[in-house]
Design an enzyme around this catalytic site. Structure first.
Site, PDB file in Angstrom:
ATOM      1  N   GLY A 242       0.816  -1.361  -0.403  1.00 39.45           N
ATOM      2  CA  GLY A 242       0.232   0.097  -0.110  1.00 39.45           C
ATOM      3  C   GLY A 242       1.126   1.216  -0.618  1.00 39.45           C
ATOM      4  NE  ARG A 243       3.850   1.411   5.337  1.00 39.93           N
ATOM      5  CZ  ARG A 243       4.526   0.827   6.560  1.00 39.93           C
ATOM      6  NH1 ARG A 243       5.384  -0.169   5.838  1.00 39.93           N
ATOM      7  NH2 ARG A 243       3.653   0.713   7.443  1.00 39.93           N
ATOM      8  CE1 TYR A 362      -3.198   9.127   2.179  1.00 46.70           C
ATOM      9  CE2 TYR A 362      -5.417   8.805   1.962  1.00 46.70           C
ATOM     10  CZ  TYR A 362      -4.830   8.761   1.553  1.00 46.70           C
ATOM     11  OH  TYR A 362      -4.310   9.141  -0.163  1.00 46.70           O
ATOM     12  CD  GLU A 363      -2.581   2.900   1.882  1.00 46.06           C
ATOM     13  OE1 GLU A 363      -1.683   2.016   1.530  1.00 46.06           O
ATOM     14  OE2 GLU A 363      -3.759   2.866   1.379  1.00 46.06           O
ATOM     15  N   GLY A 364       0.235   4.316   7.411  1.00 45.87           N
ATOM     16  CA  GLY A 364       1.350   4.706   8.109  1.00 45.87           C
ATOM     17  C   GLY A 364       2.245   5.987   7.570  1.00 45.87           C
TER      18      GLY A 364
END
Length: 380
Positions: A242-243, A362-364
């Site tokens: 996802g990153r 988002y997503e870390g």
């Protein structure tokens, strides 16, 4: 090392660019203003294969590589980050998670529809007290034999109100810590599953973001993804991919802002000449171009690692950390180059600046990316 795109990659990039310019650009300001989810455009992106880019064709996907994915994401994100995050979540988190960890029955039932755009998916990890600390899941799933009883709250869920399929991370055995976490497939409309109001956000306002409530939701046992206790590993591995998606989104926002700033600087005149001829502006453009190119190579490296079967946990974290920083800094510079015009909606750069901020969260968050990177360095 070969830094040239293949003919196929160029065709894919150009197709995404054409779609972004002809389909996403008209009405993008109005969609942002009204917080309108682009349902019709999502259907078109599904028809083009953008919602199942890397999924095996036997499940209805396009069967393309991660390089193709980031090229598509960059072009869409230059114009509409709200549309591109729908693509990112559906590809990186939902389709990837099901294809990599799901059973054949789950793939046939859900992945085939998600990859074609018939279904839209959501990934449900974040909670009010478990954002960056993903091990502190309060959502519980009690094993009842043929089903699990799901209770809890998930928030900041992209596609939250528009999805058909939700991948939900929940704690099944608190005593086991991260090894007591599982991932479940929840369908919209299951009894006890409630969707909260839409969030009123700073940026990506066309994206659907909601809080979800699970009150004694009966989830069939066959909807658990993978072996018992594998949910945390599922979530972390899925987020690594996802990153890459969010890094390419950030790259697109940055490059879109740069293209607008460069164009404007060649048209706007001050002190008798186009403002691009003034060193103050010319040097801004040089810095923007250089750092965006650096971000592009980092994003490409992460995608290449994924395509080669290499471990991409660190390269994806590096790409997201740097690309999101570049997106934020240089979308601000694009507004500055536009002067007063940059502060109004008609010139698009103020929206890109607002959209850029979420890529650092988002997503870390950027801080989490630094933890991932530093831990890897220390272990070496």
């Amino acid at each position: 090392m070969n830094f040239n795109l293949s003919e196929e990659h160029i065709m894919i990039r150009d197709a995404a660019r054409d779609f972004a310019q002809t389909e996403l650009l008209p009405g993008v300001i109005e969609r942002d203003e009204a917080q309108h989810f682009p349902k019709e455009l999502v259907k078109k992106m599904g028809d083009l294969g953008f919602l199942g880019i890397m999924v095996d064709p036997k499940y209805g996907g396009s069967g393309m590589d991660a390089i193709s994915y980031i090229l598509i994401m960059e072009e869409l994100s230059k114009i509409d980050a709200s549309a591109s995050v729908i693509v990112s979540v559906n590809n990186s988190l939902v389709c990837y998670g099901l294809e990599s960890f799901g059973s054949e029955a789950q793939k046939q039932k859900y992945l085939t529809k998600l990859a074609t755009g018939e279904f839209v998916g959501a990934f449900c990890l974040s909670e009010p007290e478990a954002g960056s600390d993903a091990t502190s899941q309060k959502t519980s799933a009690i094993d009842k034999g043929d089903h699990y009883l799901l209770n809890g709250t998930k928030n900041w869920i992209t596609n939250g109100g528009r999805s058909d399929v939700y991948l939900v991370i929940a704690q099944t055995d608190r005593d086991k810590g991260s090894h007591g976490i599982n991932a479940f497939i929840v369908e919209k409309g299951m009894e006890g599953f409630h969707i909260g109001p839409k969030e009123n956000k700073l940026g990506i306002r066309g994206s659907d973001t909601h809080t979800l409530q699970f009150n004694d939701v009966k989830v069939p046992r066959e909807n658990r993804i993978g072996a018992d206790g594998s949910g945390f590993r599922f979530a972390m591995k899925t987020l690594s991919g996802g990153r890459i998606g969010i890094a390419s989104q950030a790259l697109g926002i940055a490059s879109g802002a740069f293209e607008l700033a460069l164009k404007y600087s060649k048209e706007r005149k001050a002190f008798g000449t186009e403002i691009c001829n003034h060193q103050a502006i010319a040097f801004k453009l040089a810095d923007m171009y250089t750092e965006i190119e650096a971000a592009r190579h980092l994003v490409m490296k992460a995608a290449w690692d994924k395509d080669q079967g290499n471990n991409y946990d660190v390269s994806s974290a590096v790409a997201k950390l740097y690309a999101s920083k570049v997106a934020m800094e240089h979308s601000v510079e694009a507004v500055q180059i536009h002067g007063g015009n940059g502060f109004v909606k008609d010139y698009h750069v103020e929206r890109l600046m607002r959209d850029a901020k979420i890529t650092q969260i988002y997503e870390g968050t950027s801080e989490i990316q630094k933890i991932v990177i530093s831990r890897s360095l220390i272990k070496q």
